[in-house]
Enzyme design. Structure first.
Site, PDB file in Angstrom:
ATOM      1  N   ASP A 126      32.137  37.933  32.707  1.00  0.00           N
ATOM      2  CA  ASP A 126      33.261  38.128  31.846  1.00  0.00           C
ATOM      3  C   ASP A 126      32.752  37.777  30.926  1.00  0.00           C
ATOM      4  O   ASP A 126      32.615  36.674  30.655  1.00  0.00           O
ATOM      5  CB  ASP A 126      34.729  36.442  32.707  1.00  0.00           C
ATOM      6  N   ASP A 233      36.578  41.577  28.495  1.00  0.00           N
ATOM      7  CA  ASP A 233      38.495  40.858  28.087  1.00  0.00           C
ATOM      8  C   ASP A 233      38.683  41.534  27.010  1.00  0.00           C
ATOM      9  O   ASP A 233      38.075  41.620  25.964  1.00  0.00           O
ATOM     10  CB  ASP A 233      37.764  39.666  28.305  1.00  0.00           C
ATOM     11  N   GLU A 292      38.091  45.436  30.071  1.00  0.00           N
ATOM     12  CA  GLU A 292      39.607  45.294  29.927  1.00  0.00           C
ATOM     13  C   GLU A 292      40.914  46.476  29.121  1.00  0.00           C
ATOM     14  O   GLU A 292      40.220  45.429  27.569  1.00  0.00           O
ATOM     15  CB  GLU A 292      40.126  44.207  30.416  1.00  0.00           C
ATOM     16  N   HIS A 350      43.669  39.640  38.713  1.00  0.00           N
ATOM     17  CA  HIS A 350      44.108  37.422  38.908  1.00  0.00           C
ATOM     18  C   HIS A 350      44.784  37.512  37.113  1.00  0.00           C
ATOM     19  O   HIS A 350      45.513  36.832  37.547  1.00  0.00           O
ATOM     20  CB  HIS A 350      42.839  36.898  38.144  1.00  0.00           C
ATOM     21  N   ASP A 351      45.457  38.975  36.936  1.00  0.00           N
ATOM     22  CA  ASP A 351      47.064  38.567  36.228  1.00  0.00           C
ATOM     23  C   ASP A 351      48.296  39.160  36.753  1.00  0.00           C
ATOM     24  O   ASP A 351      49.109  39.510  36.234  1.00  0.00           O
ATOM     25  CB  ASP A 351      46.737  39.235  34.998  1.00  0.00           C
TER      26      ASP A 351
END
Ligand code: ISL
Length: 527
Positions: A126, A233, A292, A350-351
Site C-alpha cells: 500500500d 491510496d 484507489e 477494509h473500508d
C-alpha cells in the site's frame, strides 16, 4: 433461498479440474490474476499481542497458493505495514522506508516476500503518499523550519484573517473527508496546514519537487526488495489547485457532500504526475499499480486507467444486490472502460461493510457468499478478494462508542459514518478459542460464528464457501474466457437473474446468477 449457478455446464465444463500451477512468470498477471487483500492487523498473530504480524502472514501463505489445497490466488496486497502512530491504523505513516515493529522485523518482511514468490505469489504494498503522519520527520522539520529543505513539503498557508474571538480563519472552505475542517492551525509554525483526512494526516505538497523525488526513491527501495506493485491510496487527490481556491458548494448530507471537489483533488496535471510515478514502477517488467479512486465515478476510473496501471472504482461495491441494479452497474462499467481498458472488480475491502452482511438482507448467507464469489471472479477485470470473504465471514458489530476507527468516533447527524471496524475482524483459522488467530486477546472481536466458520472446518467440507471459492478460482484459471475474455450481457426476462457471456477466440463461458430470493427457472438464450 438464492440459487447460484456458477457457470452453465456444457459451455465451460465442470467445476472440478486438476490444479494449474501459479504463473509467477506471467507478465500479464496484473490482468489475468486474482489479488488477495490482507489486512495485516487481522490476519494472524504469532506473538500473542492480539495483533496480526508479518510472520503470521508467512505461516499462512499455503492457504493462498502453492499447495493442492490452496485457494489459488496470484498476488497479495498488504494494507500498510510501515511504522505508524496508528491514528488511521497504518494509513498515517511516519517512516516509509521500514516495517512497523508492531508487525515484525525487516527480516520478517524479506522472508515473507521470498516465501510468497516461492509459491508464485506477487506482493503488492500500500502506497499512502497523499499524506504522511504528523509524526513523520518531514513534517516535524517542515513545521519547525519554513525556510529549510522540508519547508514546502506540506500545504502551509497563512490564515485568511481572524474571527470575532481573535482566532485564525482557515485559508479556504475545504473540509476533511473524516469530518471537520480541512485545515489545522499549527502554533509552532504559525500557519495552517491542509489535511484531507485526520489532522494527524497532513497532506503532502506534490508540487514541491522534493516530494516526487523522495517518494519514487522510496518505491525503488521496496521494489529492490522484491515488491511487485503498489496500491496507491487516494491517488487522484495527490495534486491540489495551485491557488488553493475554495470549492463551490451544493446541497448534501455531510460537509464533504456539500462541496463540489473541484480544487482539492482531480487536477488537470494529475495524469502527467501519475505517468511519472508509473514510469518508475515500469523500470522493470512485470510490475503494476492499482490506484484507489477517491470519491469519483467509473468514468473517471476508466480515464485514469492505462496498461498495467489499474484503478479501483466502487461502482459495484456501492450497488444494491439486485439483478436490475447490478446489471446497470456492470453496463456502466463496461461502457466507461470500453473493450481496450481493463477494470478491477472489488466488492469488499477494509473500508466497507463486508458484502455478506451488506447484501444478504435476510437471505441465506452462504448462498449469497457463493453468488457474490461468482460475480467477483467472472466479471471482466482483475478481482480483488478481501481476506475472509472466501469463508463468507460476516461483519462484526462494534458500537460507535467502542469504535477504534477514528471517523466513527466523530460520527453524528451531520457526519454519517459507517464504522469500518466491522469489516476488520480477525481471520478465523480454527475453531479454537482465539480462532487460531491469536493466543492472546484479539484487537477486535472475532467474527461471531468463528467457532464453526473457519478455514479448518471449511477445508474439510466440500460443500463449504471455501471449497466453492477454490473450485471457482481453479475454473477461472483454466478458462481464458473467464480471466481474459470479452464481456457482454445476456438478456433474461426472469426476475432476479443476471446473465453474461465471456469469450476469447478459442472459448466461451456463460455465467448465470440468481440475485433474487426465490429459486427460479430461467430460460437463457446465449446466442
Ligand atoms: O469508500 C470510500 C468512499 O466511498 C472511502 O472509504 C474512501 O475511499 C476512503 O476514505 C479513502 O480511503 C483510503 O484512504 C484513507 C484510509 O483511511 C482508508 O483506509 C483508505 O482505504 C486515508 O488514508
Amino acid at each position: 433461498p438464492a440459487v447460484c449457478r456458477p457457470v452453465a455446464r456444457g459451455t465451460t465444463g465442470r467445476v472440478m479440474r486438476p490444479p494449474v500451477p501459479p504463473r509467477h512468470t506471467d507478465p500479464g498477471w496484473w490482468k489475468t490474476g486474482v489479488v488477495y487483500q490482507v489486512y495485516p492487523r487481522s490476519f494472524a498473530d504469532t506473538t500473542g499481542d492480539g495483533v496480526g504480524d508479518l510472520e503470521g502472514i508467512t505461516r499462512h501463505l499455503d492457504h493462498l497458493a502453492g499447495e493442492p489445497g490452496s485457494l489459488g490466488v496470484d498476488a497479495i496486497w498488504l494494507s500498510p505495514i510501515n511504522p505508524s502512530p496508528g491514528h488511521d491504523l497504518g494509513y498515517d505513516i511516519s517512516d516509509y522506508a521500514s516495517v512497523d515493529p508492531l508487525f515484525g522485523s525487516e527480516a520478517d518482511f524479506d522472508r515473507l516476500v521470498a516465501e510468497a514468490h516461492r509459491r508464485g505469489l506477487k506482493v503488492i504494498l500500500d502506497l499512502v503518499v497523499n499524506h504522511t503522519s504528523d509524526a513523520h520527520s518531514w513534517f516535524t522539520a517542515s513545521r519547525s523550519s519554513p525556510d529549510g529543505p522540508y519547508g514546502n513539503r506540506y500545504l502551509w498557508r497563512d490564515p485568511a484573517g481572524v474571527d470575532a474571538f481573535g482566532r485564525p480563519i482557515p485559508p479556504n472552505n475545504w473540509v476533511s473527508f473524516f469530518g471537520g475542517p480541512g485545515w489545522e492551525w499549527d502554533p509552532i509554525r504559525g500557519q495552517f496546514y491542509q489535511h484531507t483526512f485526520l489532522a494527524q494526516q497532513p497532506d503532502l505538497n506534490w508540487r514541491d519537487p522534493g516530494t516526487p523525488t523522495a517518494v519514487t526513491e522510496m518505491m525503488r527501495g521496496w521494489m529492490a526488495r522484491g515488491v511487485d506493485g503498489f496500491r496507491m491510496d487516494v491517488f487522484n487527490a495527490l495534486l491540489k489547485d495551485p491557488g488553493l481556491r475554495s470549492n463551490p458548494v451544493r446541497p448534501g448530507r455531510s460537509p464533504w457532500a456539500r462541496q463540489v471537489h473541484l480544487h482539492d483533488k482531480d487536477q488537470p496535471d494529475l495524469p502527467a504526475l501519475l505517468a511519472s510515478i508509473r514510469a518508475v514502477v515500469d523500470e522493470a517488467p512485470g510490475r503494476m499499480t492499482v490506484g484507489e479512486l477517491f470519491d469519483g465515478d467509473v468514468v473517471r476510473a476508466a480515464d485514469l486507467t492505462t496498461e498495467r496501471h489499474l484503478v479501483f472504482d466502487f461502482e459495484l461495491l456501492q450497488t444494491r444486490w439486485s439483478a436490475a441494479a447490478m446489471g446497470r452497474a456492470v453496463e456502466r462499467r463496461e461502457s466507461a472502460f470500453g473493450p481496450d481498458r481493463w477494470p478491477t472488480v472489488a466488492i469488499s475491502n477494509h473500508d466497507q461493510p463486508r458484502h455478506v452482511s451488506r447484501w444478504s438482507g435476510g437471505r441465506d448467507r452462504d448462498a449469497l457468499a457463493r453468488a457474490a464469489a461468482v460475480l467477483l471472479l467472472t466479471l471482466r477485470g482483475t478481482p480483488f478478494l478481501y481476506y475472509g470473504e472466501e469463508l463468507g465471514v460476516p461483519g462484526i458489530i462494534v458500537p460507535n462508542r467502542h469504535a477504534i476507527d477514528p471517523p466513527a468516533r466523530g460520527a453524528g447527524p451531520d457526519f454519517p459514518w459507517w464504522n469500518r471496524d466491522q469489516a476488520r475482524a480477525p481471520m478465523p483459522w480454527t475453531g479454537e478459542p482465539g480462532a487460531g488467530f491469536t493466543a492472546g486477546r484479539p484487537w477486535l472481536p472475532l467474527p461471531p460464528d468463528a467457532a464453526t466458520r473457519n478455514v479448518a472446518s471449511q477445508r474439510a467440507d466440500p460443500g463449504s464457501v471455501l471449497s466453492f471459492y477454490r473450485a471457482l478460482l481453479r475454473l477461472r484459471r483454466a478458462t481464458p474466457a473467464l480471466h481474459a475474455g470479452a464481456f457482454a450481457r445476456v438478456p433474461s426476462s426472469t426476475p432476479g437473474v443476471l446473465a453474461f457471456r465471456r469469450w476469447t477466440p478459442d472459448g466461451r463461458a456463460l455465467v448465470v446468477l440468481n440475485l433474487g430470493r426465490r429459486q427460479v427457472t430461467a430460460t437463457i438464450d446465449p446466442r
